[in-house]
Design a protein around this motif. Structure first.
Motif, PDB file in Angstrom:
ATOM      1  N   ASP A   1       4.025  -2.329  -2.305  1.00 49.12           N
ATOM      2  CA  ASP A   1       2.714  -1.871  -1.844  1.00 49.12           C
ATOM      3  C   ASP A   1       2.606  -0.358  -1.869  1.00 49.12           C
ATOM      4  OD1 ASP A   1       0.840  -3.796  -1.481  1.00 49.12           O
ATOM      5  OD2 ASP A   1       1.308  -4.205   0.609  1.00 49.12           O
TER       6      ASP A   1
ATOM      7  N   VAL B   1       2.459  -4.533  -8.076  1.00 46.21           N
ATOM      8  CA  VAL B   1       2.544  -5.952  -7.696  1.00 46.21           C
ATOM      9  C   VAL B   1       3.819  -6.578  -8.241  1.00 46.21           C
ATOM     10  CG1 VAL B   1       0.050  -6.257  -7.512  1.00 46.21           C
ATOM     11  CG2 VAL B   1       1.190  -6.687  -9.719  1.00 46.21           C
TER      12      VAL B   1
ATOM     13  N   LYS C   1      -1.291  -2.460  -9.223  1.00 48.47           N
ATOM     14  CA  LYS C   1      -2.377  -3.165  -8.546  1.00 48.47           C
ATOM     15  C   LYS C   1      -3.656  -3.060  -9.378  1.00 48.47           C
ATOM     16  CE  LYS C   1      -0.810  -2.342  -3.779  1.00 48.47           C
ATOM     17  NZ  LYS C   1      -1.130  -1.672  -2.491  1.00 48.47           N
TER      18      LYS C   1
ATOM     19  N   THR D   1       5.500  -9.442  -5.789  1.00 46.56           N
ATOM     20  CA  THR D   1       4.858  -9.727  -4.511  1.00 46.56           C
ATOM     21  C   THR D   1       4.796 -11.236  -4.285  1.00 46.56           C
ATOM     22  OG1 THR D   1       2.792  -9.570  -3.259  1.00 46.56           O
ATOM     23  CG2 THR D   1       2.597  -9.603  -5.637  1.00 46.56           C
TER      24      THR D   1
ATOM     25  N   LYS E   1      -2.795 -10.928  -4.724  1.00 51.05           N
ATOM     26  CA  LYS E   1      -2.525  -9.645  -5.387  1.00 51.05           C
ATOM     27  C   LYS E   1      -2.296  -9.762  -6.885  1.00 51.05           C
ATOM     28  CE  LYS E   1      -0.773  -7.359  -1.250  1.00 51.05           C
ATOM     29  NZ  LYS E   1       0.418  -6.747  -0.592  1.00 51.05           N
TER      30      LYS E   1
ATOM     31  N   SER F   1      -7.382  -8.054  -7.373  1.00 49.68           N
ATOM     32  CA  SER F   1      -6.300  -8.830  -8.001  1.00 49.68           C
ATOM     33  C   SER F   1      -5.868  -8.219  -9.325  1.00 49.68           C
ATOM     34  CB  SER F   1      -6.754 -10.272  -8.250  1.00 49.68           C
ATOM     35  OG  SER F   1      -7.025 -10.943  -7.031  1.00 49.68           O
TER      36      SER F   1
END
Length: 447
Positions: free
Chosen positions: A186, A191, A249, A289, A348, A391
């Protein structure tokens, strides 16, 4: 009952975990049962003590790695030196799960439940290791079985005491490093991270048929992040730096290439990055993730599901509206629902493999625009990217050039090695290809 007779003959066994021998655990945690081949399977809980385990207290967050390593060292001894044979069922064909190696430590799926692995009955605590032993005996009488169990426990206890503690410490550190890196994603705006020298290819067996629990292949092409993608370097908690590919991300990352080059294997390894692995698995530093979803084709009975992100109208046979559908969904509708649900739930990363997809949901065709009222993922990326929310998408493609062109970054696999795909150049070549194709199509009218 036979199990009661066996336990009665084990009264002098100092290793038996009597605290678990309760009525509620009988025939669940401990039991004796005749097998199809006539042998007797006995399952009983034991405790073995090793004061060196106290040195693991500093690495408690990775203690399950140490426990799994103890179990795997016992399996190695079984396989290589033919010791502890009751734990292998004397290598009978139906007992492979008893001694099959396993390099997955933590997995959120109940895969390989019959494999000997870390769980609520197999763990290290302070100076003790708790093990649930599943044993096979050719003898049928309780006294003979109990004598063999006594001998087995004495041998096991001696073997466990001699496992180098540094080996167990390294495994604990290894698991802690994986958890640390996953928690770091994060802050790094990632991700997924794929470490250089990772080995994603899997070897399947009769009892390890799923890629999440399969072991590494003997021949395995290590992953290496192309320099053009600016590999990142991360310092782990325990004195190790790893370098590799970070997938960002909200990124649309494309994995492409010809058939049988390892695209799906790499995607499967990325999904397996939610798990923790022992040293030697090859996926220790493929870290993903846990907020992950896969989208694929299939079928389901829709009971008010929302697919309006993709469908503007419903085909005959379905009731309701695109926001609330009732009836049996087609493959593309099922996939649309999976993607839309993941976006709504703020997942995510969403994984898509062209081979398992409804292609008409990924790219549009002329006929689909005429008749279906479907907006493809490609169109959404081009026109309504914000509707994909926060996403990320990791998409495996082979023939869907338009979808590849719409990626943010991409690699292509050739001879199972990752190479940089310059998407600006790819789009230019693709545009020329479409223009040439269009000219050929228009010329068909003059034939």
């Amino acid at each position: 009952m036979l199990i009661d007779e066996i336990i009665n003959n084990l009264k002098e066994n100092e290793f038996l975990n009597s605290s678990l021998l309760t009525k509620s655990n009988k025939n669940r945690v401990y039991y004796a049962v005749r097998q199809p081949d006539g042998n007797i399977k006995v399952v009983l809980p034991f405790i073995f003590k090793n004061e060196n385990f106290l040195k693991l207290s500093e690495y408690i967050d990775g203690i399950e790695g140490s426990t799994q390593r103890v179990i795997e060292e016992i399996k190695k001894e079984i396989i290589k030196k033919k010791r502890f044979l009751p734990l292998a069922g004397y290598f009978g064909r139906i007992y492979k799960a008893l001694y099959e190696p396993l390099t997955v430590v933590n997995c959120d799926l109940n895969l390989g439940y019959d494999l000997w692995r870390v769980d609520n009955y197999n763990y290290i605590e302070k100076d003790k290791i708790y093990l649930l032993l599943r044993m096979i005996f050719k003898e049928k009488d309780a006294k003979s079985i109990a004598n063999q169990i006594n001998n087995l426990c004495i041998e096991l206890n001696e073997f466990i005491k001699n496992i180098p503690i540094n080996l167990l410490i390294e495994e604990a550190k290894n698991i802690i490093n994986q958890k640390y890196l996953r928690n770091l994603l994060d802050n790094l705006n990632l991700v997924c991270f794929i470490g250089n020298n990772s080995k994603p290819a899997r070897k399947y067996t009769e009892v390890r048929k799923h890629y999440r629990i399969a072991g590494p292949k003997e021949v395995n092409i290590p992953f290496e992040c192309p320099e053009e993608l600016e590999p990142i370097e991360i310092e782990l908690k325990y004195g190790k730096r790893v370098k590799g590919l970070g997938i960002k991300k909200k990124e649309i990352f494309i994995i492409t290439g010809r058939n049988a080059q390892g695209k799906t294997t790499l995607l499967q390894a990325i999904e397996s990055g939610m798990d923790d692995h022992l040293i030697g698995d090859g996926r220790e530093y493929i870290i993903t993730t846990k907020s992950l979803s896969k989208a694929s084709t299939g079928s389901m009975e829709m009971c008010g599901q929302d697919i309006s992100l993709f469908f503007q109208k419903l085909p005959p046979g379905l009731k309701g509206s695109p926001k609330s559908v009732y009836g049996t969904a087609s493959g593309s509708m099922y996939m649309a629902y999976q993607i839309q649900r993941a976006i709504k739930n703020k997942i995510k990363v969403i994984l898509i493999d062209e081979d398992n997809s409804a292609v008409n949901l990924l790219v549009s065709g002329v006929l689909s625009k005429w008749f279906e009222g479907v907006k493809s993922l490609s169109e959404i990326i081009m026109e309504d990217r914000e509707k994909l929310g926060d996403s990320s998408f990791i998409i495996v493609t082979s023939s869907l050039d338009l979808l590849t062109a719409l990626g943010d970054r991409a690699i292509y696999l050739e001879n199972h090695k990752a190479h940089y795909l310059d998407l600006d150049y790819f789009r230019e070549v693709l545009g020329k290809f479409y223009l040439e194709l269009a000219a050929k199509i228009f010329n068909l009218k003059n034939r």
